[in-house]
Design a protein around this motif. Sequence first.
Motif, PDB file in Angstrom:
ATOM      1  N   MET A  44       0.837  -1.197   0.000  1.00  0.00           N
ATOM      2  CA  MET A  44       0.000   0.000   0.000  1.00  0.00           C
ATOM      3  C   MET A  44       0.876   1.252   0.000  1.00  0.00           C
ATOM      4  N   ARG A  45       1.887   1.305   0.855  1.00  0.00           N
ATOM      5  CA  ARG A  45       2.782   2.474   0.924  1.00  0.00           C
ATOM      6  C   ARG A  45       3.521   2.692  -0.383  1.00  0.00           C
ATOM      7  N   GLN A  46       3.840   1.607  -1.086  1.00  0.00           N
ATOM      8  CA  GLN A  46       4.568   1.720  -2.346  1.00  0.00           C
ATOM      9  C   GLN A  46       3.652   2.066  -3.511  1.00  0.00           C
ATOM     10  N   GLY A  47       2.351   2.193  -3.260  1.00  0.00           N
ATOM     11  CA  GLY A  47       1.414   2.561  -4.312  1.00  0.00           C
ATOM     12  C   GLY A  47       1.050   1.407  -5.229  1.00  0.00           C
ATOM     13  N   ARG A  48       1.325   0.173  -4.810  1.00  0.00           N
ATOM     14  CA  ARG A  48       1.023  -0.988  -5.656  1.00  0.00           C
ATOM     15  C   ARG A  48      -0.380  -1.517  -5.451  1.00  0.00           C
ATOM     16  N   LEU A  49      -1.096  -1.036  -4.432  1.00  0.00           N
ATOM     17  CA  LEU A  49      -2.504  -1.392  -4.243  1.00  0.00           C
ATOM     18  C   LEU A  49      -3.352  -0.256  -4.790  1.00  0.00           C
ATOM     19  N   ARG A  50      -4.367  -0.621  -5.534  1.00  0.00           N
ATOM     20  CA  ARG A  50      -5.229   0.388  -6.132  1.00  0.00           C
ATOM     21  C   ARG A  50      -6.418   0.658  -5.197  1.00  0.00           C
ATOM     22  N   PRO A  51      -6.627   1.923  -4.798  1.00  0.00           N
ATOM     23  CA  PRO A  51      -7.779   2.231  -3.947  1.00  0.00           C
ATOM     24  C   PRO A  51      -9.087   1.889  -4.648  1.00  0.00           C
ATOM     25  N   GLU A  52     -10.036   1.338  -3.889  1.00  0.00           N
ATOM     26  CA  GLU A  52     -11.320   0.909  -4.446  1.00  0.00           C
ATOM     27  C   GLU A  52     -12.322   2.053  -4.552  1.00  0.00           C
ATOM     28  N   ALA A  53     -12.100   3.133  -3.827  1.00  0.00           N
ATOM     29  CA  ALA A  53     -12.968   4.319  -3.892  1.00  0.00           C
ATOM     30  C   ALA A  53     -12.144   5.512  -3.456  1.00  0.00           C
ATOM     31  N   ARG A  54     -12.621   6.709  -3.830  1.00  0.00           N
ATOM     32  CA  ARG A  54     -11.890   7.911  -3.434  1.00  0.00           C
ATOM     33  C   ARG A  54     -12.853   9.033  -3.097  1.00  0.00           C
ATOM     34  N   LEU A  55     -12.416   9.876  -2.179  1.00  0.00           N
ATOM     35  CA  LEU A  55     -13.175  11.048  -1.767  1.00  0.00           C
ATOM     36  C   LEU A  55     -12.259  12.247  -1.891  1.00  0.00           C
ATOM     37  N   ASP A  56     -12.687  13.270  -2.638  1.00  0.00           N
ATOM     38  CA  ASP A  56     -11.896  14.480  -2.823  1.00  0.00           C
ATOM     39  C   ASP A  56     -12.505  15.591  -1.971  1.00  0.00           C
ATOM     40  N   LEU A  57     -11.760  16.049  -0.968  1.00  0.00           N
ATOM     41  CA  LEU A  57     -12.227  17.094  -0.063  1.00  0.00           C
ATOM     42  C   LEU A  57     -11.653  18.472  -0.417  1.00  0.00           C
ATOM     43  N   HIS A  58     -10.980  18.560  -1.577  1.00  0.00           N
ATOM     44  CA  HIS A  58     -10.400  19.838  -2.007  1.00  0.00           C
ATOM     45  C   HIS A  58     -11.408  20.970  -1.909  1.00  0.00           C
ATOM     46  N   GLY A  59     -11.007  22.076  -1.344  1.00  0.00           N
ATOM     47  CA  GLY A  59     -11.832  23.274  -1.331  1.00  0.00           C
ATOM     48  C   GLY A  59     -12.946  23.281  -0.309  1.00  0.00           C
ATOM     49  N   MET A  60     -13.139  22.200   0.450  1.00  0.00           N
ATOM     50  CA  MET A  60     -14.206  22.166   1.454  1.00  0.00           C
ATOM     51  C   MET A  60     -13.713  22.797   2.754  1.00  0.00           C
ATOM     52  N   THR A  61     -14.657  23.332   3.500  1.00  0.00           N
ATOM     53  CA  THR A  61     -14.334  23.817   4.835  1.00  0.00           C
ATOM     54  C   THR A  61     -14.296  22.624   5.781  1.00  0.00           C
TER      55      THR A  61
END
Length: 197
Positions: free
Chosen positions: A97-114
Amino acid sequence: MARKRGLSDEEKELWSRVARSAVPLHPQGRSDPPPEPAPKRKPAAAPAPRFAADLPPAFHIGQTALPPGPAPGRAPTPAERLAEAPLRMDHKTHKRMRQGRLRPEARLDLHGMTLAAAHPELIRFILSCQGAGLRLVLVITGKGRGDHGPLPTRPGALRHQVPHWLHVPPLSGVVQQVSAAHYRHGGEGAYYVYLRR
Protein backbone atom coordinates in the motif's frame (compact mmCIF):
# COMPACT_ATOMS: atom_id res chain seq x y z
CA MET A 1 -15.89 57.59 74.45
CA ALA A 2 -14.87 54.18 75.81
CA ARG A 3 -11.56 53.84 77.61
CA LYS A 4 -8.91 51.66 75.95
CA ARG A 5 -8.19 48.46 77.75
CA GLY A 6 -4.55 47.81 78.60
CA LEU A 7 -2.70 44.54 78.01
CA SER A 8 -2.98 41.78 80.58
CA ASP A 9 0.13 40.19 82.08
CA GLU A 10 -0.27 37.13 79.82
CA GLU A 11 -0.58 39.31 76.72
CA LYS A 12 2.53 41.34 77.75
CA GLU A 13 4.55 38.12 78.18
CA LEU A 14 3.38 36.80 74.82
CA TRP A 15 4.22 40.09 73.10
CA SER A 16 7.73 40.16 74.61
CA ARG A 17 8.42 36.62 73.32
CA VAL A 18 7.27 37.61 69.81
CA ALA A 19 9.40 40.78 69.91
CA ARG A 20 12.51 38.82 70.96
CA SER A 21 12.09 36.38 68.05
CA ALA A 22 11.76 39.13 65.42
CA VAL A 23 14.76 39.89 63.19
CA PRO A 24 15.11 43.54 62.15
CA LEU A 25 15.19 44.39 58.46
CA HIS A 26 18.04 46.85 58.97
CA PRO A 27 20.35 45.56 61.72
CA GLN A 28 22.63 48.68 61.58
CA GLY A 29 20.57 50.42 64.22
CA ARG A 30 20.74 47.47 66.58
CA SER A 31 23.56 47.06 69.09
CA ASP A 32 23.20 43.27 69.48
CA PRO A 33 25.24 41.13 67.09
CA PRO A 34 23.15 39.81 64.20
CA PRO A 35 22.03 36.22 64.50
CA GLU A 36 24.26 33.63 62.91
CA PRO A 37 23.21 32.72 59.38
CA ALA A 38 21.73 29.31 58.78
CA PRO A 39 24.19 26.76 57.40
CA LYS A 40 24.39 26.97 53.65
CA ARG A 41 23.04 24.08 51.66
CA LYS A 42 24.91 22.66 48.73
CA PRO A 43 23.62 24.22 45.54
CA ALA A 44 21.38 21.86 43.60
CA ALA A 45 22.74 20.54 40.35
CA ALA A 46 21.64 22.59 37.38
CA PRO A 47 18.59 20.99 35.76
CA ALA A 48 18.97 19.53 32.32
CA PRO A 49 17.67 21.73 29.52
CA ARG A 50 13.93 21.23 29.11
CA PHE A 51 14.14 20.98 25.36
CA ALA A 52 17.20 18.78 25.03
CA ALA A 53 15.35 16.64 22.48
CA ASP A 54 14.93 19.73 20.30
CA LEU A 55 18.66 20.34 20.07
CA PRO A 56 20.12 19.36 16.71
CA PRO A 57 22.33 16.28 16.66
CA ALA A 58 26.07 16.77 16.58
CA PHE A 59 27.39 17.64 13.13
CA HIS A 60 30.77 16.26 12.13
CA ILE A 61 33.14 17.58 9.48
CA GLY A 62 32.56 15.69 6.27
CA GLN A 63 28.93 14.90 7.11
CA THR A 64 26.71 15.89 4.19
CA ALA A 65 23.29 16.10 5.79
CA LEU A 66 21.38 15.79 9.02
CA PRO A 67 19.78 12.42 9.76
CA PRO A 68 16.24 11.91 8.47
CA GLY A 69 13.30 13.14 10.51
CA PRO A 70 11.75 16.47 11.34
CA ALA A 71 14.10 19.40 11.69
CA PRO A 72 14.73 20.50 15.27
CA GLY A 73 12.09 22.96 16.44
CA ARG A 74 9.66 21.93 13.66
CA ALA A 75 6.52 19.97 14.33
CA PRO A 76 6.30 16.69 12.40
CA THR A 77 4.00 16.61 9.39
CA PRO A 78 0.87 14.45 9.49
CA ALA A 79 2.61 11.93 7.20
CA GLU A 80 5.57 11.68 9.61
CA ARG A 81 3.24 11.17 12.58
CA LEU A 82 1.33 8.44 10.73
CA ALA A 83 4.58 6.70 9.78
CA GLU A 84 5.43 6.46 13.51
CA ALA A 85 2.00 5.02 14.41
CA PRO A 86 1.85 1.32 15.31
CA LEU A 87 1.06 -1.08 12.47
CA ARG A 88 -2.40 -2.65 12.82
CA MET A 89 -2.52 -4.55 9.55
CA ASP A 90 -0.58 -7.19 7.64
CA HIS A 91 3.01 -6.01 7.11
CA LYS A 92 3.21 -7.15 3.47
CA THR A 93 -0.10 -5.52 2.56
CA HIS A 94 0.97 -2.32 4.30
CA LYS A 95 4.26 -2.27 2.40
CA ARG A 96 2.48 -2.74 -0.94
CA MET A 97 0.00 0.00 0.00
CA ARG A 98 2.78 2.47 0.92
CA GLN A 99 4.57 1.72 -2.35
CA GLY A 100 1.41 2.56 -4.31
CA ARG A 101 1.02 -0.99 -5.66
CA LEU A 102 -2.50 -1.39 -4.24
CA ARG A 103 -5.23 0.39 -6.13
CA PRO A 104 -7.78 2.23 -3.95
CA GLU A 105 -11.32 0.91 -4.45
CA ALA A 106 -12.97 4.32 -3.89
CA ARG A 107 -11.89 7.91 -3.43
CA LEU A 108 -13.18 11.05 -1.77
CA ASP A 109 -11.90 14.48 -2.82
CA LEU A 110 -12.23 17.09 -0.06
CA HIS A 111 -10.40 19.84 -2.01
CA GLY A 112 -11.83 23.27 -1.33
CA MET A 113 -14.21 22.17 1.45
CA THR A 114 -14.33 23.82 4.84
CA LEU A 115 -13.71 21.75 7.95
CA ALA A 116 -17.41 21.98 8.81
CA ALA A 117 -18.45 20.60 5.41
CA ALA A 118 -15.66 18.02 5.12
CA HIS A 119 -16.17 16.24 8.45
CA PRO A 120 -19.73 14.89 7.83
CA GLU A 121 -18.80 14.07 4.22
CA LEU A 122 -15.81 12.02 5.42
CA ILE A 123 -17.96 10.15 7.97
CA ARG A 124 -20.62 9.36 5.35
CA PHE A 125 -18.01 8.19 2.82
CA ILE A 126 -16.03 5.94 5.21
CA LEU A 127 -19.13 4.31 6.72
CA SER A 128 -20.70 3.67 3.31
CA CYS A 129 -17.46 2.16 1.95
CA GLN A 130 -17.12 -0.10 4.96
CA GLY A 131 -20.77 -1.12 4.60
CA ALA A 132 -20.11 -1.99 0.94
CA GLY A 133 -17.22 -4.26 1.95
CA LEU A 134 -14.41 -2.09 0.53
CA ARG A 135 -11.00 -2.32 2.20
CA LEU A 136 -8.75 0.39 0.73
CA VAL A 137 -10.03 3.89 0.02
CA LEU A 138 -8.28 7.15 -0.80
CA VAL A 139 -9.12 10.45 0.91
CA ILE A 140 -7.72 13.49 -0.92
CA THR A 141 -7.23 16.59 1.24
CA GLY A 142 -4.80 18.64 -0.82
CA LYS A 143 -1.54 20.00 0.55
CA GLY A 144 -2.90 23.43 1.43
CA ARG A 145 -1.84 26.78 0.08
CA GLY A 146 1.26 28.43 1.52
CA ASP A 147 0.12 32.06 1.15
CA HIS A 148 -2.72 33.09 3.45
CA GLY A 149 -2.17 36.84 3.62
CA PRO A 150 -0.67 38.90 6.41
CA LEU A 151 -1.85 36.73 9.30
CA PRO A 152 0.09 33.52 10.06
CA THR A 153 -2.06 30.43 9.61
CA ARG A 154 -1.35 26.72 9.37
CA PRO A 155 -1.62 25.71 5.72
CA GLY A 156 -3.60 22.61 4.90
CA ALA A 157 -6.14 22.48 7.72
CA LEU A 158 -7.83 19.43 6.16
CA ARG A 159 -4.48 17.67 5.74
CA HIS A 160 -3.89 18.03 9.50
CA GLN A 161 -7.46 17.35 10.65
CA VAL A 162 -8.47 14.30 8.58
CA PRO A 163 -6.07 11.84 10.32
CA HIS A 164 -7.46 12.97 13.66
CA TRP A 165 -11.06 12.46 12.52
CA LEU A 166 -10.18 8.96 11.29
CA HIS A 167 -8.84 8.00 14.74
CA VAL A 168 -11.83 9.17 16.83
CA PRO A 169 -15.42 7.89 16.98
CA PRO A 170 -17.47 7.16 14.94
CA LEU A 171 -14.70 6.23 12.49
CA SER A 172 -12.14 4.76 14.91
CA GLY A 173 -14.03 1.45 15.08
CA VAL A 174 -14.14 1.14 11.28
CA VAL A 175 -10.64 2.34 10.30
CA GLN A 176 -7.81 -0.15 10.72
CA GLN A 177 -4.85 1.88 9.36
CA VAL A 178 -4.20 5.34 7.94
CA SER A 179 -1.12 6.07 5.87
CA ALA A 180 0.13 8.88 3.66
CA ALA A 181 -0.57 8.10 0.01
CA HIS A 182 2.10 7.27 -2.54
CA TYR A 183 3.01 10.17 -4.82
CA ARG A 184 1.07 8.60 -7.73
CA HIS A 185 -2.10 8.81 -5.63
CA GLY A 186 -1.52 12.31 -4.26
CA GLY A 187 1.47 12.06 -1.92
CA GLU A 188 1.23 14.27 1.16
CA GLY A 189 -2.07 15.66 -0.08
CA ALA A 190 -3.92 12.33 0.29
CA TYR A 191 -4.31 9.41 2.69
CA TYR A 192 -4.83 5.70 2.26
CA VAL A 193 -7.51 4.49 4.66
CA TYR A 194 -7.56 0.71 5.22
CA LEU A 195 -10.93 -0.39 6.57
CA ARG A 196 -11.84 -3.28 8.84
CA ARG A 197 -13.96 -6.11 7.50
